[in-house]
Every structure is written in C-alpha cells, then in structure tokens.
Design a protein around this motif. Structure first.
Motif, PDB file in Angstrom:
ATOM      1  N   LEU A  54      64.157  91.664  25.688  1.00 59.84           N
ATOM      2  CA  LEU A  54      64.458  90.434  26.423  1.00 59.84           C
ATOM      3  C   LEU A  54      63.216  89.998  27.202  1.00 59.84           C
ATOM      4  N   PRO A  55      62.809  88.728  27.067  1.00 58.08           N
ATOM      5  CA  PRO A  55      61.628  88.257  27.797  1.00 58.08           C
ATOM      6  C   PRO A  55      61.961  87.923  29.238  1.00 58.08           C
ATOM      7  N   GLY A  56      60.934  87.650  30.009  1.00 59.92           N
ATOM      8  CA  GLY A  56      61.135  87.177  31.372  1.00 59.92           C
ATOM      9  C   GLY A  56      61.618  85.737  31.382  1.00 59.92           C
ATOM     10  N   GLY A  57      62.063  85.276  32.530  1.00 58.37           N
ATOM     11  CA  GLY A  57      62.539  83.907  32.655  1.00 58.37           C
ATOM     12  C   GLY A  57      61.445  82.899  32.361  1.00 58.37           C
ATOM     13  N   GLY A  58      61.779  81.878  31.591  1.00 57.85           N
ATOM     14  CA  GLY A  58      60.813  80.845  31.243  1.00 57.85           C
ATOM     15  C   GLY A  58      59.911  81.212  30.089  1.00 57.85           C
ATOM     16  N   ALA A  59      60.010  82.446  29.602  1.00 61.36           N
ATOM     17  CA  ALA A  59      59.203  82.884  28.468  1.00 61.36           C
ATOM     18  C   ALA A  59      60.063  82.849  27.208  1.00 61.36           C
ATOM     19  N   THR A  60      59.473  83.224  26.096  1.00 62.39           N
ATOM     20  CA  THR A  60      60.192  83.268  24.824  1.00 62.39           C
ATOM     21  C   THR A  60      60.009  84.639  24.195  1.00 62.39           C
ATOM     22  N   SER A  61      60.718  84.852  23.119  1.00 60.73           N
ATOM     23  CA  SER A  61      60.620  86.113  22.393  1.00 60.73           C
ATOM     24  C   SER A  61      59.212  86.396  21.889  1.00 60.73           C
ATOM     25  N   THR A  62      58.387  85.369  21.755  1.00 61.17           N
ATOM     26  CA  THR A  62      57.054  85.549  21.170  1.00 61.17           C
ATOM     27  C   THR A  62      56.150  86.432  22.017  1.00 61.17           C
ATOM     28  N   VAL A  63      56.490  86.638  23.307  1.00 54.65           N
ATOM     29  CA  VAL A  63      55.608  87.428  24.179  1.00 54.65           C
ATOM     30  C   VAL A  63      55.548  88.893  23.763  1.00 54.65           C
ATOM     31  N   ALA A  73      56.812  98.184  16.349  1.00 56.20           N
ATOM     32  CA  ALA A  73      57.399  97.741  15.086  1.00 56.20           C
ATOM     33  C   ALA A  73      57.135  98.711  13.942  1.00 56.20           C
ATOM     34  N   ARG A  74      56.433  99.801  14.218  1.00 59.49           N
ATOM     35  CA  ARG A  74      56.279 100.838  13.190  1.00 59.49           C
ATOM     36  C   ARG A  74      57.386 101.876  13.267  1.00 59.49           C
ATOM     37  N   THR A  75      57.901 102.097  14.467  1.00 58.24           N
ATOM     38  CA  THR A  75      58.914 103.137  14.653  1.00 58.24           C
ATOM     39  C   THR A  75      60.321 102.592  14.778  1.00 58.24           C
ATOM     40  N   HIS A  76      60.452 101.265  14.987  1.00 57.59           N
ATOM     41  CA  HIS A  76      61.758 100.657  15.212  1.00 57.59           C
ATOM     42  C   HIS A  76      61.888  99.356  14.422  1.00 57.59           C
ATOM     43  N   ARG A  77      63.113  98.930  14.231  1.00 59.88           N
ATOM     44  CA  ARG A  77      63.382  97.562  13.800  1.00 59.88           C
ATOM     45  C   ARG A  77      63.472  96.765  15.081  1.00 59.88           C
ATOM     46  N   MET A  78      62.453  95.990  15.375  1.00 56.64           N
ATOM     47  CA  MET A  78      62.317  95.312  16.647  1.00 56.64           C
ATOM     48  C   MET A  78      62.951  93.927  16.590  1.00 56.64           C
ATOM     49  N   HIS A  79      63.849  93.643  17.528  1.00 56.64           N
ATOM     50  CA  HIS A  79      64.538  92.361  17.616  1.00 56.64           C
ATOM     51  C   HIS A  79      64.225  91.740  18.980  1.00 56.64           C
ATOM     52  N   ALA A  80      63.471  90.652  18.989  1.00 55.03           N
ATOM     53  CA  ALA A  80      63.121  89.969  20.234  1.00 55.03           C
ATOM     54  C   ALA A  80      63.930  88.684  20.345  1.00 55.03           C
ATOM     55  N   LEU A  81      64.547  88.474  21.513  1.00 53.35           N
ATOM     56  CA  LEU A  81      65.498  87.381  21.700  1.00 53.35           C
ATOM     57  C   LEU A  81      64.903  86.260  22.542  1.00 53.35           C
ATOM     58  N   ASP A  82      65.240  85.016  22.173  1.00 54.79           N
ATOM     59  CA  ASP A  82      65.057  83.871  23.076  1.00 54.79           C
ATOM     60  C   ASP A  82      66.306  83.774  23.944  1.00 54.79           C
ATOM     61  N   PRO A 194      45.430  82.439  24.975  1.00 52.29           N
ATOM     62  CA  PRO A 194      45.478  80.980  24.861  1.00 52.29           C
ATOM     63  C   PRO A 194      46.737  80.466  24.170  1.00 52.29           C
ATOM     64  N   ALA A 195      47.211  81.171  23.148  1.00 51.81           N
ATOM     65  CA  ALA A 195      48.427  80.732  22.462  1.00 51.81           C
ATOM     66  C   ALA A 195      49.620  80.793  23.402  1.00 51.81           C
ATOM     67  N   ARG A 196      49.677  81.814  24.225  1.00 58.27           N
ATOM     68  CA  ARG A 196      50.771  81.913  25.198  1.00 58.27           C
ATOM     69  C   ARG A 196      50.689  80.763  26.194  1.00 58.27           C
ATOM     70  N   LEU A 197      49.490  80.432  26.655  1.00 56.93           N
ATOM     71  CA  LEU A 197      49.346  79.344  27.625  1.00 56.93           C
ATOM     72  C   LEU A 197      49.750  78.007  27.018  1.00 56.93           C
ATOM     73  N   ARG A 198      49.396  77.769  25.761  1.00 57.48           N
ATOM     74  CA  ARG A 198      49.798  76.515  25.119  1.00 57.48           C
ATOM     75  C   ARG A 198      51.323  76.430  25.014  1.00 57.48           C
ATOM     76  N   LEU A 199      51.959  77.546  24.702  1.00 54.85           N
ATOM     77  CA  LEU A 199      53.419  77.537  24.620  1.00 54.85           C
ATOM     78  C   LEU A 199      54.037  77.316  25.999  1.00 54.85           C
ATOM     79  N   GLN A 200      53.438  77.897  27.039  1.00 52.77           N
ATOM     80  CA  GLN A 200      53.924  77.654  28.399  1.00 52.77           C
ATOM     81  C   GLN A 200      53.769  76.181  28.771  1.00 52.77           C
ATOM     82  N   ASP A 201      52.660  75.562  28.355  1.00 47.10           N
ATOM     83  CA  ASP A 201      52.482  74.123  28.604  1.00 47.10           C
ATOM     84  C   ASP A 201      53.628  73.328  27.992  1.00 47.10           C
ATOM     85  N   GLU A 202      53.947  73.640  26.749  1.00 45.27           N
ATOM     86  CA  GLU A 202      55.007  72.919  26.051  1.00 45.27           C
ATOM     87  C   GLU A 202      56.375  73.206  26.672  1.00 45.27           C
TER      88      GLU A 202
END
Length: 280
Positions: A54-63, A73-82, A194-202
């Motif tokens: 689970l991400p922090g508030g205002g963030a997305t699963s992409t973090v 992701a080598r040892t687990h099936r990783m599921h990240a949620l929005d 930088p990719a994270r910052l652009r997503l935060q801008d959007e």
C-alpha cells in the motif's frame, strides 16, 4: 465530478513512465470491490507467496518499483495497489465511499479475496498506507504471514505540528509547485526520481478527497500479528523517528524495529529500497 475525469492523457503518460521502471513484465488488473474498482499492478513469479503493498497518501502503486527491482519481485508475487479515492487508476464506486477504518478493512478483504490469496500474505505499507496496514493487521492477523510498516504515521506517534502546517497548502489546494516545494522541504533537498515528480505534478489535478482518519490501531491486537518489521526514517519531519521507534519497541516487544539512517519520510520507499525488499 468523477475522479476518472482527471485521468488525462498526460497523467496516464506519467503513470506509465513510472510503471515502466519496474523490472520484468507487469500485469495490471482492475479488481471489483464493494467500494469501487481497485487497480493492482503485479509482478514476480505467479506461484510465489503473495506480497501486497500500500502506498502513502497521494502516491500511487508505481512507487514500489525500486523495491521490486531490489529483489521483492524475485521471491514473491508482488501486488501493488492504487488506493481508492487517491490519485491513480482505482475508481471509487458511486455512492459507496470509503469513510471508516471498517470500510478500509472491508476493502482490503475484498482485494485479497479478488487476488485469490488463500494462504498467509505479506502486507506492507508506507506512511498512510502503513496506518491502513496496521489497522488491518490488528483485526485480520490470521490472514497475514508478515507485516512490514515503513515509517508509519499516526501509529506509534502523532504528527508534528510544523509538518502539518507545511502540508496544509498541499492538502487544501495542491499545485505542482506546492507539491515540489513541500517534498523539497521534507526530504531536505534529496534528489527524487524525475518520473515520480512528474507523476506527482499530474496528481495535483485530482479532486481533493478527505482521507479516512481515526484513532491509532489497537497496539495490543497488533502485537498478535506474525513477523512484524517496523522501519523508521531518521530524517523524517512528520514525527520524531527515535521517539516513535521507542514507542514501537515498547508496544510490540516481538517486532524488529529499526531507524534507517539518513533517510527522509517522503523519499521512501524509493530510497532504501534494498533494505525494504530484504525485510519484505
């Protein structure tokens, strides 16, 4: 106005750019729940133990991409949620908003059911996501095999007044400039992706949704959860990391509690991804 209206082409481009940094193929699934559709981004071996993040508030699963690349992701099936209601690709159900801790627990139950998670799940969260994870673990310890709380807020210590004052303009009327200024202050000028910052801008274009707030989790019930790790960010401005760590050790004598040196709250989970992946 529906939050779906704010998923512009520029937001999707920024989201996809951040997701493109994940290792290996990523499977995107939209899971129906009573509270709306939840976007889950998954990677790792299909038959590996489940890891839900689970991400922090205002963030997305992409973090969580750096954590995946660091080995999770080598040892687990990783599921990240929005989170439903937050920026991202999850879509709240009309007239069925998440308004309470019980709703959050019910939502996460539905997600785990939708993922087919029958055995013990490793659950991790950062910041507000860690607060949600702690509440879930306090009520659903039997579903978990491990719990990892990454600089949890409002679990072992309250927020510093100065942090709240600096965050208020971002919460009341977010703009890209305000978000970047706040992140620069909180991380003490740390170099952020930088990719994270652009997503935060959007993300500033999304309608403000009041997050679910409430009491701290029942720490006595939380202590019954298996395999708890708690990691605090030494340079966090949201709370005193040393004091929060002492409170966590006192409340959870069986947990592993550490303070990550030289790390700010909002630089996580990208910073110290290797240590986080090792704990997960």
């Amino acid at each position: 106005m529906s939050s779906a209206t704010f998923r512009t082409s520029s937001f999707r481009a920024a989201y996809d750019e951040a997701l493109g940094q994940w290792p290996g193929p990523v499977e995107a699934v939209d899971l129906p729940t009573p509270y709306g559709v939840t976007r889950v981004n998954s990677c790792g071996p299909a038959d590996a133990p489940p890891l839900v993040l689970l991400p922090g508030g205002g963030a997305t699963s992409t973090v969580w991409g750096a954590v995946a690349a660091a080995g999770a992701a080598r040892t687990h099936r990783m599921h990240a949620l929005d989170l439903v209601g937050d920026p991202g690709l999850s879509v709240p159900a009309p007239g069925r908003a998440i308004r309470s801790v019980a709703d959050l627990v019910g939502w996460l139950d539905a997600v785990l059911d939708g993922l087919g998670a029958q055995g013990p799940v490793t659950l991790g969260g950062h910041s507000y996501g860690a607060w949600i994870a702690a509440h879930y673990a306090a009520g659903r310890a039997a579903r978990l095999g491990r719990l990892v709380l990454i600089d949890p807020t409002q679990v072992f210590a309250g927020l510093r007044p100065g942090y709240v004052l600096r965050a208020l303009p971002v919460l009341v009327r977010p703009t890209p400039e305000r978000i970047r200024s706040f992140l620069g202050w909180e991380t003490r000028g740390a170099a952020l992706d930088p990719a994270r910052l652009r997503l935060q801008d959007e993300s500033a274009r999304f309608p403000a949704v009041r997050p679910v707030t409430g009491p701290r989790p029942d720490l006595a019930a939380l202590a019954a959860a298996p395999g708890i790790d708690v990691l605090f960010a030494e340079r966090a401005r949201c709370h005193d990391a040393g004091r929060a760590a002492r409170a966590a050790r006192a409340a959870l004598p069986g947990a592993r509690v550490e303070v990550l040196p030289g790390v700010a709250h909002h630089a996580l989970p990208l910073t110290a991804a290797g240590e986080i992946a090792r704990r997960l």
